[in-house]
Design a protein around this motif. Structure first.
Motif, PDB file in Angstrom:
ATOM      1  N   THR A 143       0.808  -1.221   0.000  1.00 26.90           N
ATOM      2  CA  THR A 143       0.000   0.000   0.000  1.00 26.90           C
ATOM      3  C   THR A 143       0.843   1.273   0.000  1.00 26.90           C
ATOM      4  O   THR A 143       0.296   2.369  -0.128  1.00 26.90           O
ATOM      5  CB  THR A 143      -0.931   0.042   1.238  1.00 26.90           C
ATOM      6  OG1 THR A 143      -0.141   0.226   2.419  1.00 26.90           O
ATOM      7  CG2 THR A 143      -1.759  -1.225   1.337  1.00 26.90           C
ATOM      8  N   LEU A 144       2.134   1.125   0.150  1.00 24.09           N
ATOM      9  CA  LEU A 144       3.010   2.298   0.242  1.00 24.09           C
ATOM     10  C   LEU A 144       3.193   2.959  -1.118  1.00 24.09           C
ATOM     11  O   LEU A 144       3.372   2.273  -2.129  1.00 24.09           O
ATOM     12  CB  LEU A 144       4.378   1.891   0.799  1.00 24.09           C
ATOM     13  CG  LEU A 144       4.385   1.315   2.209  1.00 24.09           C
ATOM     14  CD1 LEU A 144       5.779   0.827   2.583  1.00 24.09           C
ATOM     15  CD2 LEU A 144       3.885   2.340   3.210  1.00 24.09           C
ATOM     16  N   PRO A 145       3.195   4.288  -1.155  1.00 20.98           N
ATOM     17  CA  PRO A 145       3.407   4.980  -2.425  1.00 20.98           C
ATOM     18  C   PRO A 145       4.863   4.896  -2.896  1.00 20.98           C
ATOM     19  O   PRO A 145       5.156   5.094  -4.065  1.00 20.98           O
ATOM     20  CB  PRO A 145       3.003   6.430  -2.126  1.00 20.98           C
ATOM     21  CG  PRO A 145       3.133   6.567  -0.648  1.00 20.98           C
ATOM     22  CD  PRO A 145       2.893   5.202  -0.071  1.00 20.98           C
ATOM     23  N   ALA A 146       5.761   4.602  -1.979  1.00 23.12           N
ATOM     24  CA  ALA A 146       7.181   4.443  -2.300  1.00 23.12           C
ATOM     25  C   ALA A 146       7.783   3.467  -1.294  1.00 23.12           C
ATOM     26  O   ALA A 146       7.204   3.204  -0.252  1.00 23.12           O
ATOM     27  CB  ALA A 146       7.900   5.788  -2.216  1.00 23.12           C
ATOM     28  N   SER A 152       9.348  -4.541   2.024  1.00 15.55           N
ATOM     29  CA  SER A 152       9.147  -5.988   1.858  1.00 15.55           C
ATOM     30  C   SER A 152      10.431  -6.746   2.170  1.00 15.55           C
ATOM     31  O   SER A 152      10.401  -7.776   2.858  1.00 15.55           O
ATOM     32  CB  SER A 152       8.695  -6.314   0.431  1.00 15.55           C
ATOM     33  OG  SER A 152       7.416  -5.810   0.196  1.00 15.55           O
ATOM     34  N   PHE A 153      11.563  -6.243   1.670  1.00 12.90           N
ATOM     35  CA  PHE A 153      12.845  -6.890   1.932  1.00 12.90           C
ATOM     36  C   PHE A 153      13.142  -6.912   3.425  1.00 12.90           C
ATOM     37  O   PHE A 153      13.511  -7.946   3.983  1.00 12.90           O
ATOM     38  CB  PHE A 153      13.977  -6.182   1.177  1.00 12.90           C
ATOM     39  CG  PHE A 153      15.331  -6.684   1.569  1.00 12.90           C
ATOM     40  CD1 PHE A 153      15.820  -7.868   1.050  1.00 12.90           C
ATOM     41  CD2 PHE A 153      16.098  -5.986   2.495  1.00 12.90           C
ATOM     42  CE1 PHE A 153      17.071  -8.346   1.441  1.00 12.90           C
ATOM     43  CE2 PHE A 153      17.343  -6.458   2.886  1.00 12.90           C
ATOM     44  CZ  PHE A 153      17.826  -7.645   2.355  1.00 12.90           C
ATOM     45  N   TYR A 154      12.982  -5.764   4.062  1.00 11.84           N
ATOM     46  CA  TYR A 154      13.298  -5.691   5.492  1.00 11.84           C
ATOM     47  C   TYR A 154      12.333  -6.539   6.329  1.00 11.84           C
ATOM     48  O   TYR A 154      12.731  -7.105   7.352  1.00 11.84           O
ATOM     49  CB  TYR A 154      13.313  -4.241   5.975  1.00 11.84           C
ATOM     50  CG  TYR A 154      14.520  -3.486   5.465  1.00 11.84           C
ATOM     51  CD1 TYR A 154      15.800  -4.007   5.594  1.00 11.84           C
ATOM     52  CD2 TYR A 154      14.373  -2.258   4.846  1.00 11.84           C
ATOM     53  CE1 TYR A 154      16.906  -3.323   5.115  1.00 11.84           C
ATOM     54  CE2 TYR A 154      15.464  -1.560   4.362  1.00 11.84           C
ATOM     55  CZ  TYR A 154      16.736  -2.100   4.503  1.00 11.84           C
ATOM     56  OH  TYR A 154      17.829  -1.425   4.032  1.00 11.84           O
TER      57      TYR A 154
END
Length: 179
Positions: A143-146, A152-154
Motif C-alpha cells: 500500500t506504500l506509495p514508495a 518488503s525486503f526488510y
C-alpha cells in the motif's frame, strides 16, 4: 428490490446508525430486521455475533461466529466472519486459535490485508514480536506509495537479523566471560 437486497440495505442502515444506542435496543432492532427479512441461518448468526462483538461481549460472539461459519455463509461474509472471530478469540485470550484461524484467509482474498493486521496483533499477544512485525510490514508494503520493495525486503529479513544479533550478543557475552 428482492429480499436479499432489502436485507442488505436494512442491515447496512442498522450498522450505520448503531452509534451509542443501548445494547437491548440494538438487539431488538436487529432481531426485527432478521425476522422480517427472513435472513438465512448463517447470516443471522453472523449478524448476532457481530452485534455482541460491537457491544464488547466477545465471549458471547465467539460461539455465534463459529455457528455462522458452520452453517455456511456467502463468500462476502465468510472472510469478515473469520476476521471478526479471530479478533474476538484474541480478545478473550485464545490467541493460538486466533492465529490458526486468521492464517486460513487466502492471500488472494480482498480482505487478506485486514486479516494480516489482526494476525499481527495476535502474534504480538502470543509474545512473537518479530513475526508480528513481519506480518504487519508485509501487509503494509503493497500500500506504500514508495519504498515497497525495501519494506518488503526488510520484513523478510527480520528473522535473520534477529538471529544474527542474538549470535553477536552471545559471542560478546562469551568474550566478556573469557576475560
Amino acid at each position: 428490490m428482492n429480499t436479499s437486497e432489502a436485507l442488505e440495505d436494512r442491515l447496512e442502515r442498522f450498522w450505520e446508525t448503531a452509534g451509542d444506542r443501548p445494547g437491548a435496543e440494538l438487539s431488538g432492532m436487529l432481531e426485527t430486521i432478521l425476522s422480517e427479512e427472513s435472513a438465512a441461518t448463517g447470516r443471522a448468526l453472523f449478524e448476532r455475533a457481530s452485534l455482541h462483538d460491537y457491544l464488547g461481549d466477545e465471549a458471547a460472539a465467539v460461539p455465534l461466529y463459529r455457528a455462522a461459519l458452520d452453517a455456511g455463509l456467502p463468500a462476502a461474509h465468510r472472510t469478515p466472519a473469520i476476521i471478526q472471530l479471530g479478533s474476538s478469540l484474541r480478545n478473550v485470550g485464545d490467541v493460538s486459535a486466533a492465529i490458526a484461524l486468521l492464517q486460513t484467509v487466502d492471500a488472494e482474498d480482498p480482505l487478506f490485508p485486514a486479516a494480516q493486521a489482526f494476525l499481527a496483533l495476535a502474534l504480538h499477544d502470543d509474545d512473537k514480536p518479530t513475526p508480528a512485525l513481519r506480518t504487519a510490514l508485509a501487509a503494509l508494503a503493497p500500500t506504500l506509495p514508495a519504498y515497497q520493495r525495501a519494506v518488503s525486503f526488510y520484513a523478510d529479513d527480520l528473522a535473520s537479523r534477529q538471529g544474527a544479533q542474538a549470535l553477536d550478543r552471545r559471542a560478546a557475552e562469551r568474550e566478556i566471560l573469557e576475560r
